[in-house]
Every structure is written in structure tokens, then in C-alpha cells.
Write a protein that holds these residues in place. Structure first.
Motif, mmCIF file in Angstrom:
data_model
loop_
_atom_site.group_PDB
_atom_site.id
_atom_site.type_symbol
_atom_site.label_atom_id
_atom_site.label_comp_id
_atom_site.label_asym_id
_atom_site.label_seq_id
_atom_site.Cartn_x
_atom_site.Cartn_y
_atom_site.Cartn_z
ATOM 1 N N SER A 102 -14.190 -7.902 67.242
ATOM 2 C CA SER A 102 -13.306 -6.679 67.521
ATOM 3 C C SER A 102 -13.800 -5.288 67.689
ATOM 4 O O SER A 102 -14.938 -5.267 67.596
ATOM 5 C CB SER A 102 -12.185 -6.356 66.051
ATOM 6 N N VAL A 103 -13.239 -4.657 68.733
ATOM 7 C CA VAL A 103 -13.318 -3.363 69.099
ATOM 8 C C VAL A 103 -11.938 -2.621 69.054
ATOM 9 O O VAL A 103 -11.050 -3.025 68.964
ATOM 10 C CB VAL A 103 -13.860 -3.342 70.667
ATOM 11 N N THR A 113 -6.795 -1.703 68.170
ATOM 12 C CA THR A 113 -7.582 -2.534 67.754
ATOM 13 C C THR A 113 -7.848 -3.893 68.555
ATOM 14 O O THR A 113 -6.578 -4.567 68.306
ATOM 15 C CB THR A 113 -7.819 -2.855 66.153
ATOM 16 N N VAL A 114 -8.599 -4.317 69.066
ATOM 17 C CA VAL A 114 -8.441 -5.693 70.158
ATOM 18 C C VAL A 114 -9.399 -6.581 69.383
ATOM 19 O O VAL A 114 -10.526 -6.355 69.037
ATOM 20 C CB VAL A 114 -8.774 -5.743 71.554
ATOM 21 N N THR A 115 -8.990 -7.898 69.190
ATOM 22 C CA THR A 115 -9.687 -8.809 68.204
ATOM 23 C C THR A 115 -9.788 -9.988 69.377
ATOM 24 O O THR A 115 -8.912 -10.498 69.992
ATOM 25 C CB THR A 115 -9.017 -9.255 67.139
ATOM 26 N N SER A 151 -15.382 -6.389 75.028
ATOM 27 C CA SER A 151 -16.206 -5.418 75.132
ATOM 28 C C SER A 151 -15.129 -4.154 75.150
ATOM 29 O O SER A 151 -13.835 -4.283 75.285
ATOM 30 C CB SER A 151 -17.035 -5.483 76.144
ATOM 31 N N SER A 152 -15.450 -2.884 75.021
ATOM 32 C CA SER A 152 -14.632 -1.865 75.053
ATOM 33 C C SER A 152 -14.016 -1.752 76.305
ATOM 34 O O SER A 152 -12.755 -1.541 76.758
ATOM 35 C CB SER A 152 -15.317 -0.299 74.888
ATOM 36 N N ALA A 155 -11.465 -4.691 76.992
ATOM 37 C CA ALA A 155 -10.229 -4.280 75.993
ATOM 38 C C ALA A 155 -9.321 -3.286 76.763
ATOM 39 O O ALA A 155 -8.077 -3.422 76.855
ATOM 40 C CB ALA A 155 -10.576 -3.949 74.614
ATOM 41 N N SER A 156 -10.022 -2.393 77.343
ATOM 42 C CA SER A 156 -9.288 -1.374 77.889
ATOM 43 C C SER A 156 -8.708 -1.533 78.997
ATOM 44 O O SER A 156 -7.453 -1.435 79.417
ATOM 45 C CB SER A 156 -10.243 -0.069 78.086
ATOM 46 N N ALA A 157 -9.537 -2.667 79.780
ATOM 47 C CA ALA A 157 -8.507 -3.103 81.016
ATOM 48 C C ALA A 157 -7.602 -4.156 80.614
ATOM 49 O O ALA A 157 -6.363 -3.989 81.342
ATOM 50 C CB ALA A 157 -9.862 -3.966 81.816
ATOM 51 N N TRP A 158 -7.527 -4.659 79.553
ATOM 52 C CA TRP A 158 -6.545 -5.592 79.043
ATOM 53 C C TRP A 158 -5.104 -4.770 78.946
ATOM 54 O O TRP A 158 -3.988 -4.994 79.146
ATOM 55 C CB TRP A 158 -6.838 -6.614 77.959
ATOM 56 N N ILE A 159 -5.649 -3.790 77.968
ATOM 57 C CA ILE A 159 -4.327 -2.602 77.724
ATOM 58 C C ILE A 159 -3.813 -2.119 78.908
ATOM 59 O O ILE A 159 -2.501 -2.139 79.118
ATOM 60 C CB ILE A 159 -5.034 -1.832 76.691
ATOM 61 N N ALA A 160 -4.752 -1.655 79.906
ATOM 62 C CA ALA A 160 -4.139 -0.755 81.112
ATOM 63 C C ALA A 160 -3.442 -1.967 81.901
ATOM 64 O O ALA A 160 -2.355 -1.485 82.701
ATOM 65 C CB ALA A 160 -5.464 -0.372 81.812
ATOM 66 N N ASP A 161 -3.553 -3.235 81.663
ATOM 67 C CA ASP A 161 -2.802 -4.189 82.568
ATOM 68 C C ASP A 161 -1.637 -4.704 81.755
ATOM 69 O O ASP A 161 -1.212 -6.053 81.843
ATOM 70 C CB ASP A 161 -3.739 -5.577 82.950
#
Length: 167
Positions: A102-103, A113-115, A151-152, A155-161
């Protein structure tokens, strides 16, 4: 000493306590003193009931005659159970750490929090990527390849998409 482990139903009774110089069985564990394959000494193996392989194999002390092993006793058995249990606990922790990552990242001013939970299935290995807000509420969950690297940045890319399944 002969030990009859057959119960009335004809099945072996693995719950029966055994207290012999080279074999102790109690509280879900079996300690067996065996010939050390690497040298002229002795070893002890600890097997948890129901497991096919020993949780622990280690050197065992020679007796006073310097030929035969020192007999097992209550104190030694309890120490061996404690040590073998710790080995299993560490192994379980290591497996958990390998399969659950998780990150926590900040996106749009919110902590998310992304797991990544890897499912090591022989026929269909995969992982589940999930996101939760700061209160623990689920935001998204998608299936990804078992080799997905969390990774951070990923995770950030997935959220942004908008939590679309990564390609």
C-alpha cells in the motif's frame, strides 16, 4: 516403548501426547531427534500438526556418551515450540508483505490509500488494486496483472485517470 496411536475408529490419534527421548508430540507440534545428514551429530525437527514439512530443523546436543543424542525434555520441547512458532510467524509476515502493498498519496487535496493485493493463483495469477479515502471508504477496486508495480507514481497516475484499469 511402543505407542499405539490407533483410535477406536481406526484412525491415528495425532492429538495424543508422546514423551519419548527422541520423539515428543504435544500441543499441535511434534519434535523428532534425527541423525544429522551433514555430519556425525544429531538434529531436531519441529513439525506442526497437519504440515508436510518441518517448520524448523536445527542441530541437537550430544548426550554424555558423545555418541547418542541428549533426550528431549519438557523445557527443551517448549523452547523448540516457541522457536518454530516464531519461524512460522516470520514466514507468514514475509508472505503477507510480498502479496499486500500500500501507498498513501495526496490527490486534489485528499489523502488516498492505494492497495495492491496479489492473488498467487497458479491458473489465474492477478492482483486487485484498490483505493480508500482517509476515512477508509472504498473509492475504487479493479483487477490488474499480478506483475503490476505499485508506487506513489503509479498510484497517482491511476487516481488521475479516474481509477480506470491500468493498461
Amino acid at each position: 516403548m511402543t505407542l499405539n496411536l490407533a483410535s477406536e475408529s481406526g484412525e491415528s490419534d495425532m492429538n495424543a501426547s508422546v514423551n519419548e527421548p527422541r520423539l515428543w508430540r504435544d500441543n499441535g507440534w511434534t519434535a523428532r531427534v534425527i541423525k544429522n545428514e551433514d555430519d556425525d551429530g544429531w538434529a531436531v525437527e519441529m513439525v506442526k500438526d497437519g504440515e508436510p514439512e518441518p517448520a524448523l530443523v536445527g542441530p541437537w546436543t550430544m548426550g554424555r556418551d558423545k555418541k547418542n543424542p541428549k533426550p528431549l525434555d519438557t523445557a527443551a520441547f517448549h523452547t523448540l515450540v516457541k522457536t518454530a512458532s516464531e519461524v512460522l510467524r516470520r514466514h507468514e509476515q514475509q508472505l503477507h508483505a510480498m502479496h499486500h502493498k500500500s501507498v498513501t498519496v495526496t490527490a486534489a487535496g485528499e489523502r488516498i490509500t492505494v492497495t495492491l493485493d496479489i492473488v498467487p493463483d497458479e491458473d489465474d495469477p492477478h492482483a486487485m488494486l484498490g483505493a480508500h479515502d482517509a476515512t477508509g471508504e472504498p473509492l475504487a477496486r479493479v483487477r490488474v496483472a499480478a506483475g503490476f508495480k505499485l508506487s506513489s507514481a503509479s498510484a497517482s497516475a491511476w487516481i488521475a485517470d479516474d481509477f480506470r484499469r491500468p493498461g
